[in-house]
Design an enzyme around this catalytic site. Sequence first.
Site, PDB file in Angstrom:
ATOM      1  N   SER A  15       0.838  -1.201   0.000  1.00  0.00           N
ATOM      2  CA  SER A  15       0.000   0.000   0.000  1.00  0.00           C
ATOM      3  C   SER A  15       0.871   1.248   0.000  1.00  0.00           C
ATOM      4  O   SER A  15       0.666   2.178  -0.793  1.00  0.00           O
ATOM      5  CB  SER A  15      -0.910   0.023   1.232  1.00  0.00           C
ATOM      6  OG  SER A  15      -1.788  -1.077   1.229  1.00  0.00           O
ATOM      7  N   ARG A  38       0.351   8.252   5.357  1.00  0.00           N
ATOM      8  CA  ARG A  38      -0.668   7.569   6.167  1.00  0.00           C
ATOM      9  C   ARG A  38      -2.058   8.204   6.012  1.00  0.00           C
ATOM     10  O   ARG A  38      -3.063   7.505   6.074  1.00  0.00           O
ATOM     11  CB  ARG A  38      -0.252   7.536   7.640  1.00  0.00           C
ATOM     12  CG  ARG A  38       0.799   6.473   7.886  1.00  0.00           C
ATOM     13  CD  ARG A  38       0.986   6.135   9.340  1.00  0.00           C
ATOM     14  NE  ARG A  38       1.806   4.928   9.443  1.00  0.00           N
ATOM     15  CZ  ARG A  38       1.329   3.727   9.767  1.00  0.00           C
ATOM     16  NH1 ARG A  38       0.061   3.563  10.050  1.00  0.00           N
ATOM     17  NH2 ARG A  38       2.124   2.687   9.810  1.00  0.00           N
ATOM     18  N   HIS A  41      -3.280   6.825   2.874  1.00  0.00           N
ATOM     19  CA  HIS A  41      -3.626   5.420   3.117  1.00  0.00           C
ATOM     20  C   HIS A  41      -5.007   5.285   3.753  1.00  0.00           C
ATOM     21  O   HIS A  41      -5.765   4.360   3.449  1.00  0.00           O
ATOM     22  CB  HIS A  41      -2.557   4.801   4.028  1.00  0.00           C
ATOM     23  CG  HIS A  41      -2.757   3.356   4.332  1.00  0.00           C
ATOM     24  ND1 HIS A  41      -3.051   2.908   5.591  1.00  0.00           N
ATOM     25  CD2 HIS A  41      -2.732   2.266   3.539  1.00  0.00           C
ATOM     26  CE1 HIS A  41      -3.187   1.599   5.571  1.00  0.00           C
ATOM     27  NE2 HIS A  41      -2.997   1.170   4.334  1.00  0.00           N
TER      28      HIS A  41
END
Lengths: 208, 208
Positions: A15, A38, A41
């Site tokens: 990812s 993040r 994500h």
Amino acid sequence: MIDYNRDAHDIYRQSFAIIRAEADLSRIPPDLEALAVRVIHACGMPEIVADLEFSPGAGAAGRAALEAGAAILCDSRMVAEGITRARLPADNPILCTLNDPSVPALARELGNTRTAAALELWRPHLAGAIAVIGNAPTALFRLLELLDAGAPKPALILGFPVGFVGAAESKAALAANSRGVPFVTLRGRRGGSAMAAAAVNALGRGHA
Amino acid sequence: MIDYNRDAHDIYRQSFAIIRAEADLSRIPPDLEALAVRVIHACGMPEIVADLEFSPGAGAAGRAALEAGAAILCDSRMVAEGITRARLPADNPILCTLNDPSVPALARELGNTRTAAALELWRPHLAGAIAVIGNAPTALFRLLELLDAGAPKPALILGFPVGFVGAAESKAALAANSRGVPFVTLRGRRGGSAMAAAAVNALGRGHA
């Protein structure tokens, strides 16, 4: 059996590799790179990196505060649940005052939302804390009002409220004048508790 | 004092009015209109309505199940925290098995993520439940595997995992063959716990 990747570690690795390949991180300083990755994500949208606004050194300030034991003040239970405790460097307290029994009366008294009123209970914890707004624009506006009225300064504001009324406006107000407090925010309507929690997690232990 | 809307009821009203003005809800059936509006509200993106996929009658099936007392099974604590208990028509139980102490060992045994392994503990509660996946693609894949292996059918699957590895694929697998279970899902990488919780809240009492 369906064919899919079942390895949590490898899913994270892939990812983050996809995000780094797709997102333009060129304007993100090194101390916020993990945070940008993040946050992307958490929402599945590499393009939102263009909406990230921040003060210089905000990532470093947040990391230093966490290492010094800073409390993490959250405007919603979802943000608090999204924080990975194992990543926190100093067993940092996580506080969400929204469900405190005094909040409904405070909200009536202040003529504000419950989420904004809940920030009254942040006052004793504000100095040096990480203040995380992942839900309510009124909470971010209220935090700025508290600072204007002389409340102690947190070490970092993570401003990620979401929505159609006040979200873009409250984040623009933060970016225009963060009252001397380091900040990271996401311009526009997008945001939310998952992105806010991801931002906290990125400032903890380990790497994106 | 900063000038902003402090009235929670009016903020909701205005937000939903903006969403209805901006989102093309023409392909959304009446029983899913509130769900579409609330999912948009949770993410700030009217355009995502184009990615909503659903089986006919999914909204009605979800509402009937909730009124009959259905349990709500959530893949993450964030989803569970995002559900507004006051909107649930039958004081419905909300279950998240992710933090059960048996899950890490189950994950090793199954060779799958903890979130997927946690679904083993859903088995006694699956029949007639609302199964909500707001985080992990592996959990949605695993739910389909459980159904393929003869597990009891839930009343509704709300499939909103987010991310770069498996999210789009797991939701496409659900939409292609939901194993006879009514479903709502959001194609592509976008999704997350806030949207998943909003979908549940839309099926509860009151209106969007």
